[in-house]
Design an enzyme around this catalytic site. Sequence first.
Site, mmCIF file in Angstrom:
data_model
loop_
_atom_site.group_PDB
_atom_site.id
_atom_site.type_symbol
_atom_site.label_atom_id
_atom_site.label_comp_id
_atom_site.label_asym_id
_atom_site.label_seq_id
_atom_site.Cartn_x
_atom_site.Cartn_y
_atom_site.Cartn_z
ATOM 1 C CG HIS A 21 5.301 2.124 6.138
ATOM 2 N ND1 HIS A 21 5.203 3.183 5.017
ATOM 3 C CD2 HIS A 21 4.693 1.084 5.444
ATOM 4 C CE1 HIS A 21 4.332 2.811 4.397
ATOM 5 N NE2 HIS A 21 4.154 1.258 4.406
ATOM 6 C CD GLU A 46 2.735 -5.692 1.231
ATOM 7 O OE1 GLU A 46 3.145 -4.862 2.264
ATOM 8 O OE2 GLU A 46 1.393 -6.116 1.542
ATOM 9 C CD GLU A 71 -0.340 -2.300 -0.540
ATOM 10 O OE1 GLU A 71 0.917 -2.982 -0.643
ATOM 11 O OE2 GLU A 71 -0.939 -1.783 0.166
ATOM 12 C CB CYS A 75 -2.888 -0.419 4.105
ATOM 13 S SG CYS A 75 -2.519 -1.700 3.189
ATOM 14 C CB CYS A 76 -6.051 -1.335 0.033
ATOM 15 S SG CYS A 76 -4.296 -1.903 -0.386
HETATM 16 ZN ZN LIG Z 1 -2.622 -1.092 0.767
#
Ligand SMILES: [Zn+2]
Length: 823
Positions: A213, A329, A345, A413-414
């Site tokens: 990532h 995603e 996202e 994460c968001c």
């Molecule tokens: Zn996220």
Amino acid sequence: MRQRKQVFVAVMVAGLLCATTGEAGQAKAKLERDYNVKPVPFNEVRVEDGFWTPRLQISRTVTIPYTFLQCEQTPRISNFEKAAGLRQGKHQGIYFDDSDVYKVMEGAAYSLQVYPDTMLRLYLDQLIRIMAAAQWEDGYLYTFYSLPEKQPQKRWTNEKDMHEQYCAGHMYEAAAAHYQVTGDKSFLNIATKNADMICSTFGPGRRTDPSGHEEIEIGLCKLYRVTGDRKYLEEAKFLLDQRGRLGNRGPKGDGKLYGAYAQDHIPVTEQTEAVGHSVRAAYLYTGMADVAALTGDMAYIKAIDAIWQDVVGTKLYVTGGIGASGGNEGFSGKYELPNLTAYCETCASIANILWNHRMFLMHGDARYLDVLERVLYNAVLSGISMKGDQFFYPNPLESTGQHERSPWFGCACCPSNVARFVPSVPGYAYASKGDDVYVNLFIGGQASIETAGNVVSLSQQTKYPWEGAVTITVKPQKSATFGIHVRIPGWARNECVPSDLYKFKETVDEQATLKVNGRGVPPELSNGFARIERKWQEGDTIELNLPMPIRRIIANEKVEADRGRVALQRGPIVFCLEEWHGLPARESGHGQDGHATGKVLNLIIPDDAELKAEFRPDLLNGVVTITGTATLSKRTEEGKIVQAGTRPFTAIPYYAWAHRGKGEMTVWPPRTLEASRPAPADTLTYVSKTTASFVHVSLDAIKDQAEPKSSSDGSSQQLDFWPHKGTTEWIAFEWGQKREISGVKVYWFDDTGRGECKVPTSWKVLYRDASGGFKPVQNKTAYGVQKDAFNKVDFARVSTDAIKIEITLQEKSSAGVLEVIIE
Ligand SMILES: [Zn+2]
């Protein structure tokens, strides 16, 4: 929030004993080269704006404390405390949870710069002390491999999945921000010690694994910018260059490529299309832009220019969101932009802004800001509630009523990304190059812009995004001749997006106008900016007027999901229709059913419908609405789609949706009957009370009468039982009175390749008999489990008030249903 206070007090006492001091503003190293255009840091921009001031306030007073509190409770911060030896226990949560704490810390640092806050400062000091204690002797810091005790044999064993470098990248970004804001090196020292360790582990002649990532590349560039230590820049470049190359990966040197999902299928300089996980991808392109700017590497620029064309030309939602597919995603194929299942996202939208901002700084062209502004006012703001404490992870462009923002997520994460992003928004508003200054975004307030030979203060007054009038007052430190570049947004130049993906249906003749000190000047456009060069003196004013008619947007024919449909935009704001039953008819001036709004998915906005914009201070914290009269579409029992009257509608800004309870929503209502989604006919299935043993996605989907195109149809919704696997599930239909039934048709959902649903092992139909129990029907035909078709079972006619479909799932799979027809 009471608990928060207690934490703050405890921290303050501890913090006062060893609070470090330092001067902000020393935190910039002299670099050989950087972006052509220089951003004006957010701390040089003071926002006094009707739209943004409340959002920045809420970010400071709600979102940052709230996300810290969540990090304490979930218990992300406690993992650090355990790793520091302050508590005992195992790691709790997901292996990359450390990154959320770093992200909120980054946001907190930004917030501190603008709003000094002793408590918050001390809270950060305390976290930093815990992190310092959790850091290993050699610089390693990742709580998942530190608990319940240090596991040195496990670290760096799986760079594809374990996100150690990803977490480190977020640590570097947070530490650089903290140092820039406070001048205190305590966090930066942790970060550089960790980065030194990573540089000595991964590099030429050593391990070559890039992270599965991306993120560390951005963080390393920030460390280079604050320390001036070129090693960090070289490491960022090294890690970028390892993608798509095998090298010496894994502890034994036999590691594999991670594939397109992680943009690790071919070397980055050979990539021309956006593929895979969209947050990973956009962080990669952002990192490539940074390294290109700092090294002058043209091969990176060539690659990200091509990828940008691919995204903006074929993979961008009209809201600015990217990453169409939930399965990865990430990105789907070209023009594959479904609305109902749009993933978009929130993190990907933020990443899209980071990337487009850097593209602007590199090329000085406003088209990147046009994309940035579209993402900012639409896809990003949708990700956070107006109160600042609820969040969307995916941001679909259509809903059948199942969506609402959540207070938190297991994978958070968001929310943490929103917490760090919103305080940084003022940093996108201005820029400079040489002696020239740029006005990128229209946000009220003042900015102090350092140019090559001057300091230029600009102040903006505007009611943007609701009104297009902007007054800019100029105050150079010394009066001098230079250029002011005022962005004329694409939407004010009849360009919806800088590609042919979306177009305004009609061309508007009214143009943007500019006046300097009251006298009209023709806007001479270059790269999307009107550049005004003159000898600027204190008190000079620029008056920009951007006409804001309502625009109808038509998508490229290749976007199947948007065919025959229209989206509405006014200024930078994209609108949506939302089901809501709270607007009294008298307020909107019309309404047949006593309400101006209701279900919206069956509404058609014909091309000749008159549209009216109005500012509504009472609605959703003050928004412009678009009202008009829609026609309704209804399916007859024979299956024909017919027009069924008209109804007034009120469209609201997309970002403001899902603040009034659950309901239907669409950004792309149809223009014609053919493209419409009719209200279902009153069939046996539709009129039944429907229940199921478990519901994932939508129970209503199985009776919406939308005929699926295939079992993997992404445009149609399903009821599925995921994550249940190998179980027996049921769906029941009740009528409250007896019905004659002799057949059931089921269209199975199967997302093999994307998800874990497959057609079931078997199924059967049961009916409720006089005793109240369920008995199997006597079937005359087989129970089929074919994909891409209705599977019909005929049975001996029963007279019953309820039936049940019993479904046995494959042992290692879940199952789902797209549509059920009862005959
Ligand atoms: Zn996220």
